[in-house]
Design a protein around this motif. Structure first.
Motif, PDB file in Angstrom:
ATOM      1  N   UNK A   1       0.836  -1.199   0.000  1.00  9.95           N
ATOM      2  CA  UNK A   1       0.000   0.000   0.000  1.00  9.95           C
ATOM      3  C   UNK A   1       0.871   1.250   0.000  1.00  9.95           C
ATOM      4  N   UNK A   2       0.430   2.256  -0.713  1.00  7.07           N
ATOM      5  CA  UNK A   2       1.152   3.526  -0.757  1.00  7.07           C
ATOM      6  C   UNK A   2       0.661   4.434   0.363  1.00  7.07           C
ATOM      7  N   UNK A   3       1.599   5.001   1.114  1.00 14.54           N
ATOM      8  CA  UNK A   3       1.248   5.990   2.126  1.00 14.54           C
ATOM      9  C   UNK A   3       1.127   7.357   1.463  1.00 14.54           C
ATOM     10  N   UNK A   4       0.199   8.162   1.966  1.00 14.07           N
ATOM     11  CA  UNK A   4      -0.022   9.479   1.377  1.00 14.07           C
ATOM     12  C   UNK A   4       1.208  10.361   1.512  1.00 14.07           C
ATOM     13  N   UNK A   5       1.911  10.239   2.633  1.00 17.93           N
ATOM     14  CA  UNK A   5       3.161  10.963   2.884  1.00 17.93           C
ATOM     15  C   UNK A   5       4.136  10.008   3.553  1.00 17.93           C
ATOM     16  N   UNK A   6       5.447  10.231   3.414  1.00 16.53           N
ATOM     17  CA  UNK A   6       6.406   9.391   4.141  1.00 16.53           C
ATOM     18  C   UNK A   6       6.144   9.445   5.647  1.00 16.53           C
ATOM     19  N   UNK A   7       6.288   8.306   6.300  1.00 18.43           N
ATOM     20  CA  UNK A   7       5.963   8.190   7.723  1.00 18.43           C
ATOM     21  C   UNK A   7       7.194   7.731   8.490  1.00 18.43           C
ATOM     22  N   UNK A   8       7.491   8.438   9.575  1.00 14.01           N
ATOM     23  CA  UNK A   8       8.503   8.007  10.528  1.00 14.01           C
ATOM     24  C   UNK A   8       7.799   7.640  11.831  1.00 14.01           C
ATOM     25  N   UNK A   9       8.102   6.481  12.354  1.00 17.36           N
ATOM     26  CA  UNK A   9       7.582   6.072  13.661  1.00 17.36           C
ATOM     27  C   UNK A   9       8.665   6.343  14.694  1.00 17.36           C
ATOM     28  N   UNK A  10       8.298   7.031  15.778  1.00 16.84           N
ATOM     29  CA  UNK A  10       9.248   7.496  16.783  1.00 16.84           C
ATOM     30  C   UNK A  10       8.961   6.835  18.124  1.00 16.84           C
ATOM     31  N   UNK A  11       9.944   6.104  18.644  1.00 24.66           N
ATOM     32  CA  UNK A  11       9.864   5.491  19.971  1.00 24.66           C
ATOM     33  C   UNK A  11      10.742   6.307  20.911  1.00 24.66           C
ATOM     34  N   UNK A  12      10.111   7.144  21.717  1.00 28.19           N
ATOM     35  CA  UNK A  12      10.840   8.106  22.550  1.00 28.19           C
ATOM     36  C   UNK A  12      11.175   7.560  23.929  1.00 28.19           C
ATOM     37  N   UNK A  13      12.259   8.061  24.429  1.00 28.30           N
ATOM     38  CA  UNK A  13      12.634   7.846  25.822  1.00 28.30           C
ATOM     39  C   UNK A  13      12.002   8.938  26.702  1.00 28.30           C
ATOM     40  N   UNK A  14      11.791   8.615  27.958  1.00 28.95           N
ATOM     41  CA  UNK A  14      11.613   9.610  29.005  1.00 28.95           C
ATOM     42  C   UNK A  14      10.426  10.545  28.897  1.00 28.95           C
ATOM     43  N   UNK A  15       9.201  10.016  28.976  1.00 31.10           N
ATOM     44  CA  UNK A  15       8.031  10.892  29.039  1.00 31.10           C
ATOM     45  C   UNK A  15       7.500  11.027  30.455  1.00 31.10           C
ATOM     46  N   UNK A  16       7.544   9.945  31.222  1.00 37.18           N
ATOM     47  CA  UNK A  16       6.910   9.933  32.538  1.00 37.18           C
ATOM     48  C   UNK A  16       7.682  10.777  33.558  1.00 37.18           C
ATOM     49  N   UNK A  17       6.931  11.527  34.358  1.00 40.03           N
ATOM     50  CA  UNK A  17       7.555  12.410  35.351  1.00 40.03           C
ATOM     51  C   UNK A  17       7.951  11.674  36.624  1.00 40.03           C
ATOM     52  N   UNK A  18       7.535  10.416  36.751  1.00 36.25           N
ATOM     53  CA  UNK A  18       7.752   9.698  38.007  1.00 36.25           C
ATOM     54  C   UNK A  18       9.224   9.540  38.352  1.00 36.25           C
ATOM     55  N   UNK A  19      10.089   9.531  37.355  1.00 38.90           N
ATOM     56  CA  UNK A  19      11.497   9.221  37.603  1.00 38.90           C
ATOM     57  C   UNK A  19      12.322  10.438  37.986  1.00 38.90           C
ATOM     58  N   UNK A  20      12.045  11.594  37.371  1.00 43.03           N
ATOM     59  CA  UNK A  20      12.859  12.787  37.630  1.00 43.03           C
ATOM     60  C   UNK A  20      12.054  14.019  38.054  1.00 43.03           C
ATOM     61  N   UNK A  21      10.753  13.994  37.883  1.00 44.73           N
ATOM     62  CA  UNK A  21       9.940  15.172  38.188  1.00 44.73           C
ATOM     63  C   UNK A  21       9.422  15.858  36.945  1.00 44.73           C
ATOM     64  N   UNK A  22      10.299  16.389  36.074  1.00 44.27           N
ATOM     65  CA  UNK A  22       9.811  16.999  34.837  1.00 44.27           C
ATOM     66  C   UNK A  22       9.149  15.952  33.937  1.00 44.27           C
ATOM     67  N   UNK A  23       8.123  16.369  33.213  1.00 41.79           N
ATOM     68  CA  UNK A  23       7.469  15.471  32.269  1.00 41.79           C
ATOM     69  C   UNK A  23       7.923  15.791  30.848  1.00 41.79           C
ATOM     70  N   UNK A  24       7.618  14.896  29.912  1.00 41.79           N
ATOM     71  CA  UNK A  24       7.900  15.084  28.481  1.00 41.79           C
ATOM     72  C   UNK A  24       9.382  15.352  28.211  1.00 41.79           C
ATOM     73  N   UNK A  25      10.248  14.699  28.946  1.00 45.82           N
ATOM     74  CA  UNK A  25      11.676  14.966  28.811  1.00 45.82           C
ATOM     75  C   UNK A  25      12.145  14.698  27.384  1.00 45.82           C
ATOM     76  N   UNK A  26      11.763  13.540  26.836  1.00 46.00           N
ATOM     77  CA  UNK A  26      12.234  13.163  25.506  1.00 46.00           C
ATOM     78  C   UNK A  26      11.789  14.121  24.428  1.00 46.00           C
ATOM     79  N   UNK A  27      10.524  14.502  24.434  1.00 47.97           N
ATOM     80  CA  UNK A  27      10.030  15.417  23.395  1.00 47.97           C
ATOM     81  C   UNK A  27      10.562  16.828  23.603  1.00 47.97           C
ATOM     82  N   UNK A  28      10.725  17.244  24.842  1.00 47.91           N
ATOM     83  CA  UNK A  28      11.318  18.566  25.075  1.00 47.91           C
ATOM     84  C   UNK A  28      12.773  18.593  24.622  1.00 47.91           C
ATOM     85  N   UNK A  29      13.481  17.498  24.818  1.00 41.77           N
ATOM     86  CA  UNK A  29      14.865  17.437  24.339  1.00 41.77           C
ATOM     87  C   UNK A  29      14.911  17.541  22.817  1.00 41.77           C
TER      88      UNK A  29
END
Length: 427
Positions: A121-149
């Protein structure tokens, strides 16, 4: 942890079996005494990304790691595309959490890529799948660490935040896995944001709306922002529980309770006005080396999490918090000490993407349903960076951030079908 299976009514049986295997294998890689634990920037998180890398290679996908050591996947030939749609989520979990929070979004993206490659099947646009590190705040306090980085918005205070277990700063943990911390300190985006035409995130719903509606999936309209304090200390004066009259007490626990009751009353008022707010105090504790049944507590610490879809409401709650603290300090002769405020702005999903995903639901023979997200997600950071962003929720019993998440495979496949229809241009 076993994926609960009824009848798969969306996507092929092969896709469903593949997704179930991914969920079950990764759960076995990250067990805790109950549920799973995949700490941010840990060896376990690295091991999970390596497992996903091996799976992707076996299924003919291209794999690479970005500067923040997140895993990326695409169809052959699409890695260097000028413009891409990113489908992503996070690989970490809270301690003793559920297996699907975050991971479901990564698996959904991989299922879409493998399905497209297998079927031609042809995708309408090229697709990248992203598996990020470090979203949960439980470990360090700040949240969304990976996406903010990735977006160049991780602050120096975030980097200095200490791990809840070993006390080492986030910067050290990131450096341990190979992240160039000095580039983060310079505020440099770690990927070319101009190439991202849209960011799409599938996530389990973390509340009861879809259960109540008896729907497998929904499109998300917006994501609550938050103001959070990991540690607020209330300092009073110790005394004998039987010997000090009320008028002479400086009881830190009752002062904390007084403050939280006042905030709860403001919450009721704000909701009555038709505005959006949720308020949570998730951690409370006196000093275990000193507390006793017969001792007036001289100190208590607690967390505070205030969330809203409205920046104005968040600003109002900040002012009310400061005002009520001053009043309780006067009334109860205590002192409050607040740590650094952590704030994430509310994020509205892109209206065009919401409309297209809603049409994709209809193409997948599902009822079009749109709802806001009470919980925060990496999508909010991408939206804040000016990238058109949208989300799809999957029905999930028993909430999240606990080991009893109960996403059923047919619901997951139904939500994944929405994204697949979107990516192939059916919407």
């Amino acid at each position: 942890m076993t994926v609960q299976v009824r009848t798969v009514d969306a996507g092929s049986a092969d896709d469903a079996a593949m997704a179930a295997r991914l969920f079950e294998d990764i759960a076995k890689m990250s067990p805790d005494t109950e549920g799973v634990s995949r700490p941010a920037y840990s060896e376990i998180e690295t091991k999970v990304l390596k497992y996903l890398e091996d799976f992707a290679v076996e299924n003919g996908l291209e794999v690479w790691y970005d500067a923040c050591c997140n895993a990326n996947f695409c169809l052959p030939g699409d890695r260097d595309a000028e413009g891409v749609v990113v489908v992503g989520s996070h690989a970490d979990s809270v301690p003793a959490g559920g297996n699907f929070d975050g991971l479901a979004g990564i698996v959904a993206g991989l299922v879409c890529l493998v399905r497209a490659r297998r079927s031609g099947a042809a995708l309408a646009r090229p697709v990248h799948v992203l598996a990020m590190r470090g979203e949960e705040s439980a470990w360090f306090g700040p949240c969304y660490i990976g996406s903010k980085a990735l977006t160049g918005t991780l602050s120096e205070a975030d980097l200095a935040a200490c791990h809840s277990g070993d006390g080492r700063p986030l910067s050290d943990h990131m450096a341990d896995v190979g992240v160039p911390v000095e580039r983060l300190r310079a505020g440099e985006p770690m990927i070319d944001l101009s190439r991202i035409e849209a960011y799409i995130e599938l996530h389990i719903e973390q509340g009861p709306v879809l259960i109540g509606k008896d729907l497998p999936a929904a499109v998300v309209s917006g994501i609550r922002g938050n103001i959070r304090h990991r540690t607020i200390r209330c300092v009073g004066e110790a005394g004998h529980s039987g010997a000090v009259p009320r008028a002479f007490r400086r009881d830190s626990v009752l002062a904390m309770a007084d403050l939280l009751t006042r905030l709860d009353e403001h919450w009721v008022t704000i909701l009555a006005k038709g505005n959006d707010l949720v308020l949570t105090c998730g951690m409370v504790g006196t000093d275990p080396d000193k507390h006793a049944m017969s001792r007036i507590p001289d100190e208590v610490s607690f967390s505070l999490d205030m969330r809203s879809l409205s920046p104005t409401t968040l600003d109002e709650m900040r002012k009310l918090l400061a005002s009520e603290i001053r009043q309780v300090e006067r009334d109860r002769k205590v002192r409050f000490e607040l740590d650094r405020e952590m704030r994430v702005e509310p994020a509205l999903c892109d209206p065009d993407l919401v409309a297209r995903l809603t049409r994709a639901m209809e193409s997948a023979a599902q009822e079009g349903f749109v709802m806001p997200s009470g919980a925060g997600h990496d999508a909010a950071v991408f939206a804040g960076a000016g990238i058109p962003t949208a989300m799809v929720f999957v029905r999930n019993r028993n909430g999240s951030h606990n080991p009893h998440e109960a996403m059923e495979l047919d619901d997951f496949m139904a939500a994944t079908e929405i994204i697949y229809q979107f990516l192939t241009g059916a919407s």
